[in-house]
Write an enzyme that holds these catalytic residues in place. Structure first.
Site, PDB file in Angstrom:
ATOM      1  CG  ASP A   1      -2.143  -1.184   0.721  1.00 26.34           C
ATOM      2  OD1 ASP A   1      -2.702  -1.430   0.219  1.00 26.34           O
ATOM      3  OD2 ASP A   1      -2.358  -1.126   2.438  1.00 26.34           O
TER       4      ASP A   1
ATOM      5  CD  GLU B   1      -7.781  -3.136  -1.641  1.00 27.38           C
ATOM      6  OE1 GLU B   1      -8.263  -3.580  -1.815  1.00 27.38           O
ATOM      7  OE2 GLU B   1      -7.267  -3.330  -0.841  1.00 27.38           O
TER       8      GLU B   1
ATOM      9  CE1 TYR C   1      -5.154 -12.058  -0.721  1.00 29.07           C
ATOM     10  CE2 TYR C   1      -4.961 -14.608  -1.431  1.00 29.07           C
ATOM     11  CZ  TYR C   1      -5.520 -13.079  -0.774  1.00 29.07           C
ATOM     12  OH  TYR C   1      -5.309 -13.299   0.907  1.00 29.07           O
TER      13      TYR C   1
END
EC number: 2.7.1.90
Length: 417
Positions: A144, A247, A294
């Site tokens: 992130d 997201e 993933y």
């Protein structure tokens, strides 16, 4: 000075390069064999320490440890398991110290994000209080890219490269078919509160009309009407529209009942299909979408060479800091120059890292909120630079497989997690 053993654990979501940090720790520790004894790893992260389920890394050959540099995911297992506060459950922390003491562990290397930095800091303080000092060093890791006091977080450069490459290739695909087929493509990427990964997709657009045309960041409030107008105008101007959406973007208002993970974080996902349905309903354009999930964080085959080098470097530095007597710090990557990209290794106190998130600065986002600026490009470009391909056998990547030799338990008590 009495030689102590070391404990290494991987925490949270894994990355394409976290094992490079593990290799850095283990190889550096082996070179400091006069100071550091055996490096134990936690099976499934910190859970392995709590349950006294340790792995003896000395059972692995030098060749296998070196191969971790090109092997994705967490070689020793990771866990989304956040220890409660000392006030809520002091027994968890005392259990960790008991296990460390039983196995003569004096060094704690915790490889993870903000939550693991918090655990690392608490262990550093509590171990002193309990009369069994542990030198606790935090090794940064998060795709992130939201850890403070470090130029970037190992794991980010590779997902950034994956995002930019994927949206460029998808853009070529869409452009070739848009006349008679799909007009809109949406790529949903990971990124909870910070839009660094979505921003990286913007690197693929070099001239007007290049994919991606729209980036959606958690830092920018989603404006439905403005978004639809942008999509429509883009399709009319270029024949197609490609979108990279984090997201964490709040597209709908009905997301309060989402699941919570073990770290207390809201379970994200579903932005791409929501946007796709909105576009279909309001604009009538045919669409496709993909959720990288993933795939992006496991994609070692397309890892950034910069990312691999930095991940390994912070692992080695953690050991060097510990041997030098440091504790309660996180290893940092300190940028010295953009072009050519130059960086050094530094440190930051864990009190300033634990549970702190670094967001995209507003000057990295275009005025309309839909793309990145030149300042963002200068920051991002060096982080995706270079290729570091794994070896291939029979057309497939040849990744390390460890023996994961267990360590005999010494405590007569078990611990439930």
């Amino acid at each position: 000075m009495t030689k102590k053993n070391a404990f290494y654990a991987q925490s949270g979501g894994v990355t394409a390069v976290i094992n490079a940090s593990a290799a850095g720790v283990i190889e550096a520790a082996r070179q400091h064999h006069d100071t550091i004894g055996t490096v134990y790893a936690g099976r499934d992260g910190i859970v392995g320490a709590l349950t006294e389920d340790l792995i003896d890394t000395s059972a692995e050959t030098d060749e296998t440890i070196a191969a971790l540099r090109h092997t994705p995911a967490g070689a020793f297992g990771s866990a989304r398991y956040k220890l409660k506060s000392l006030e809520e459950n002091r027994a968890q922390y005392e259990r960790l110290i008991e296990v460390f003491k039983a196995h003569n562990i004096g060094y704690f290397f915790y490889n993870g994000g903000g939550d693991s930095a918090d655990t690392c800091e608490k262990i550093s303080h509590l171990s002193d209080e309990m009369g069994y000092p542990i030198q606790a060093i935090h090794i940064p890791k998060t795709m992130d890219n939201d850890l403070p006091h470090t130029d970037c977080s190992p794991g980010f450069g590779s997902v950034a490269k994956y995002t930019a490459v994927s949206i460029r290739e998808a853009g070529f695909d869409l452009h070739s078919m848009c006349k008679t087929s799909t007009k809109v493509f949406i790529l949903e990427v990971m990124g909870r509160h910070a839009g660094w990964t979505a921003a990286a997709g913007g690197l693929a657009a070099e001239v007007e009309g290049d994919a991606p045309h729209i980036l959606l960041f958690p830092e920018i409030e989603f404006d439905r009407a403005k978004f639809l107008a942008k999509v429509d105008a883009t399709v009319k101007a270029h024949g197609f529209c490609t979108i990279v959406a984090s997201e964490g973007v709040e597209v709908a208002n009905d997301r309060d009942d989402r699941d919570i993970d073990a770290f207390g974080h809201v379970q994200l996902g579903g932005v791409a299909p929501t946007l796709a349905e909105l576009i279909k309903k309001e604009l009538g354009y045919k669409y496709h979408y993909a959720i990288a999930d993933y795939l992006m964080r496991a994609a070692r085959h397309i890892a950034s060479a910069t990312d691999v080098e930095q991940a390994y470097a912070v692992g080695r530095a953690a050991v060097e800091y510990a041997v030098a007597g440091k504790s309660g710090v996180m290893v940092t990557i300190d940028r010295q120059n953009d072009a050519p990209y130059e960086w050094t290794i530094g440190e930051a106190p864990l009190s300033e890292v634990a549970n702190v998130e670094k967001f995209m600065p507003r000057n990295f986002i275009s005025d309309d909120g839909f793309h990145i600026t030149d300042a963002a490009r200068r920051y991002l470009k060096p982080l995706i630079a270079g290729e570091s391909y794994p070896p291939y056998v029979d057309g497939l990547p040849d990744y390390a497989r460890l023996t994961l030799a267990p360590v005999a338990k010494k405590l007569g008590t078990s611990f439930e997690v």
